[in-house]
Design a protein around this motif. Structure first.
Motif, short mmCIF file in Angstrom:
data_model
loop_
_atom_site.label_atom_id
_atom_site.label_comp_id
_atom_site.label_asym_id
_atom_site.label_seq_id
_atom_site.Cartn_x
_atom_site.Cartn_y
_atom_site.Cartn_z
N ILE A 7 78.50 77.12 48.35
CA ILE A 7 77.44 78.32 48.69
C ILE A 7 78.25 79.05 48.86
N ARG A 8 78.63 80.39 48.64
CA ARG A 8 79.31 81.67 49.15
C ARG A 8 79.55 82.17 50.48
N ASN A 9 80.07 82.49 50.97
CA ASN A 9 79.61 82.60 52.81
C ASN A 9 80.56 84.13 52.30
N TYR A 10 79.59 85.29 53.88
CA TYR A 10 79.92 86.15 53.95
C TYR A 10 81.59 86.03 53.59
N GLU A 11 82.53 85.62 53.54
CA GLU A 11 84.37 85.73 53.65
C GLU A 11 84.65 85.48 52.11
N ASN A 12 83.59 85.48 51.05
CA ASN A 12 84.00 85.35 49.79
C ASN A 12 84.94 84.06 49.55
N ARG A 13 84.23 82.98 50.41
CA ARG A 13 84.92 82.14 50.05
C ARG A 13 83.96 80.70 49.92
N ARG A 14 84.24 79.29 49.17
CA ARG A 14 82.99 78.62 48.40
C ARG A 14 83.22 77.31 49.32
N ILE A 15 82.88 77.26 49.85
CA ILE A 15 81.47 75.85 50.69
C ILE A 15 81.68 75.19 49.62
N ILE A 16 81.22 73.80 49.24
CA ILE A 16 81.38 72.73 48.37
C ILE A 16 80.72 71.90 49.38
N ILE A 17 78.94 71.36 49.68
CA ILE A 17 78.61 70.33 50.07
C ILE A 17 77.26 69.04 48.85
N PRO A 18 78.26 68.38 49.28
CA PRO A 18 77.44 66.67 48.25
C PRO A 18 76.22 67.39 48.20
N ASN A 19 75.33 67.16 47.30
CA ASN A 19 74.31 67.15 47.41
C ASN A 19 73.13 66.20 47.86
N SER A 20 73.69 65.27 48.27
CA SER A 20 73.14 64.07 49.40
C SER A 20 73.79 64.34 50.81
N VAL A 21 74.52 65.48 51.40
CA VAL A 21 74.54 66.09 52.03
C VAL A 21 73.30 67.11 53.02
N ILE A 22 73.69 67.85 51.72
CA ILE A 22 72.84 69.26 52.09
C ILE A 22 71.24 68.61 51.90
N SER A 23 70.49 67.56 51.31
CA SER A 23 69.49 67.09 51.12
C SER A 23 69.19 66.78 52.82
N SER A 24 70.50 65.79 53.75
CA SER A 24 69.89 65.52 55.21
C SER A 24 69.90 66.60 55.78
N GLU A 25 70.46 67.62 55.80
CA GLU A 25 70.80 68.39 56.88
C GLU A 25 69.24 69.93 56.81
N THR A 26 69.26 70.09 57.88
CA THR A 26 68.08 70.90 57.54
C THR A 26 68.59 72.32 57.44
N ILE A 27 68.09 73.00 56.73
CA ILE A 27 68.13 74.39 56.27
C ILE A 27 67.05 75.37 56.60
N LEU A 28 68.45 76.92 57.13
CA LEU A 28 67.27 77.89 57.17
C LEU A 28 67.57 78.86 55.86
N ASN A 29 65.97 78.97 55.27
CA ASN A 29 66.83 79.69 54.05
C ASN A 29 65.26 81.44 54.34
N SER A 30 66.07 82.42 54.25
CA SER A 30 66.14 83.39 54.84
C SER A 30 65.16 83.92 52.82
N SER A 31 65.72 83.66 52.08
CA SER A 31 64.65 83.87 50.82
C SER A 31 63.23 83.44 50.08
N ILE A 32 63.58 81.87 50.78
CA ILE A 32 62.19 81.30 49.38
C ILE A 32 60.95 81.75 49.52
N VAL A 33 60.37 82.52 50.53
CA VAL A 33 59.44 83.24 50.22
C VAL A 33 59.76 84.96 50.58
N ASP A 34 60.18 85.12 51.32
CA ASP A 34 60.12 86.68 51.21
C ASP A 34 61.65 86.57 52.19
#
Length: 282
Positions: A146-173
Motif C-alpha cells: 500500500i502506498r500511503n499519502y506520505e508516499n511511503r510503502r506499507i507492506i502487509i502479509p496477505n494472511s494479515v490483510i485478508s483477516s482485517e476489515t477493509i474499507l474500499n473506496s474504489s471497488i464499485v464507485d
C-alpha cells in the motif's frame, strides 16, 4: 583413472547446476517480459484485470524456481540422495519444515484468494483496519503493498490483510460524499450560515452534483445541510458534499474549512470555542 572420472563427474554436475541456474534466470526474465508486455496491454484495453496481471507476473519467478530445484534434485546424485534421506526420515524434520513454512503457504493461499474474490484491486484506495490508508500498489505471492499519502510503502502479509476489515473506496464507485461539519454560535442565523456554506461548496471546482434525475425534478438541493447537534456552546451544521474520488474529497473539505472561516468572519457569524475564566485569589 578413478580420480579422472571423479573430476569429470564433478565438472559435469557443476555444469548442470550452472546451466539450470542460468537457464532458469533467463527463462524467468523472458517469460516475465512476454507475459508483462502482452497482458499489461490487454489490461489497459479492459480485457484483463490489472490485479491478476501483476499477481501472476510475480508468481512466474517462484514457479520457475521450484521447477529448477526439482530438476537439480533429480539429475544430481548427491542432491537426490539428500532428498531421499530427508523424505525417508520425514518425522521430526517434516514437522519442523511444515511449521516453518505454514505461514508462507498461508500467505500464498491468501494471495490467490485476494486475486480470485477481489476485495481490493491494484489502484484501489483502501483503509486496512483503523491504521493504514492508501492506494494498493502491488499484490505479490507473500504480501500486498500500500502506498500511503506520505508516499511511503506499507507492506502487509496477505494472511494479515485478508483477516482485517477493509474499507474500499474504489471497488464499485470512486465518488465520495464528504461530511463537512461547522459549529456556529447560538446567536448566529442558521439559515444565513447554511446559505454561505452551500454557496462555497457549490462553487468549488472539485464539487460534483450527484443528484439523480428524479431528485432534480423534485427540487432536491445540490448540497444537503443538516443541523446534527445542539452542543454545549455551538450548533453543529453538517454539509454533504460530493467529489469524484477520495483524494479530491479531502482537498474539497480542506478548502471549504478555510473559506468558511473567512466568510463567516465577514458576515458576523460566530464560530465559537470554549471560554475559560481564571481567578487569581492572591
Amino acid at each position: 583413472m578413478g580420480d579422472f572420472l571423479d573430476n569429470h563427474s564433478g565438472l559435469k554436475y557443476t555444469l548442470i547446476v550452472l546451466l539450470v541456474i542460468l537457464t532458469s534466470y533467463f527463462f524467468s526474465k523472458i517469460m516475465r517480459f512476454i507475459y508483462g508486455t502482452a497482458l499489461v496491454k490487454w489490461a489497459e484495453n479492459g480485457k484483463v484485470d490489472q490485479t491478476s496481471v501483476k499477481f501472476l507476473n510475480n508468481a512466474i519467478s517462484f514457479i520457475i524456481f521450484i521447477a529448477a530445484s526439482i530438476i537439480l534434485f533429480i539429475n544430481i546424485p548427491a542432491l537426490k540422495d539428500i532428498g531421499i534421506t530427508l523424505f525417508a526420515g520425514a518425522g521430526i524434520l517434516a514437522a519442523i519444515i511444515g511449521f516453518a513454512s505454514q505461514q508462507a503457504f498461508t500467505n500464498i493461499i491468501s494471495g490467490f484468494f485476494i486475486v480470485i474474490f477481489k476485495p481490493f484491486r491494484v489502484g484501489d484506495v483502501v483503509q486496512v483496519g483503523e491504521l493504514h490508508r492508501g492506494v494498493i500498489e502491488d499484490i505479490t505471492l507473500r504480501h500486498s503493498i500500500i502506498r500511503n499519502y506520505e508516499n511511503r510503502r506499507i507492506i502487509i502479509p496477505n494472511s494479515v490483510i485478508s483477516s482485517e476489515t477493509i474499507l474500499n473506496s474504489s471497488i464499485v464507485d470512486e465518488k465520495t460524499c464528504v461530511h463537512i461539519e461547522v459549529g456556529i454560535g447560538y446567536q448566529s442565523s442558521i439559515d444565513k450560515a447554511s446559505e454561505i456554506l452551500v454557496n462555497l461548496i457549490e462553487n468549488h471546482p472539485l464539487f460534483i452534483d450527484n443528484r439523480t434525475a428524479e431528485e432534480m425534478e423534485n427540487g432536491a438541493p445540490k448540497v444537503l445541510i443538516r443541523v446534527i447537534s445542539l452542543g454545549e456552546y455551538s450548533i453543529t451544521l453538517r454539509a454533504y458534499a460530493w467529489a469524484t474520488n477520495p483524494p479530491n474529497s479531502f482537498v474539497l473539505k480542506s478548502d471549504i474549512f478555510k473559506a468558511v472561516k473567512e466568510a463567516y468572519e465577514q458576515n458576523d457569524i460566530e464560530i465559537p470555542f470554549p471560554y475559560r475564566n481564571i481567578i487569581n485569589r492572591s
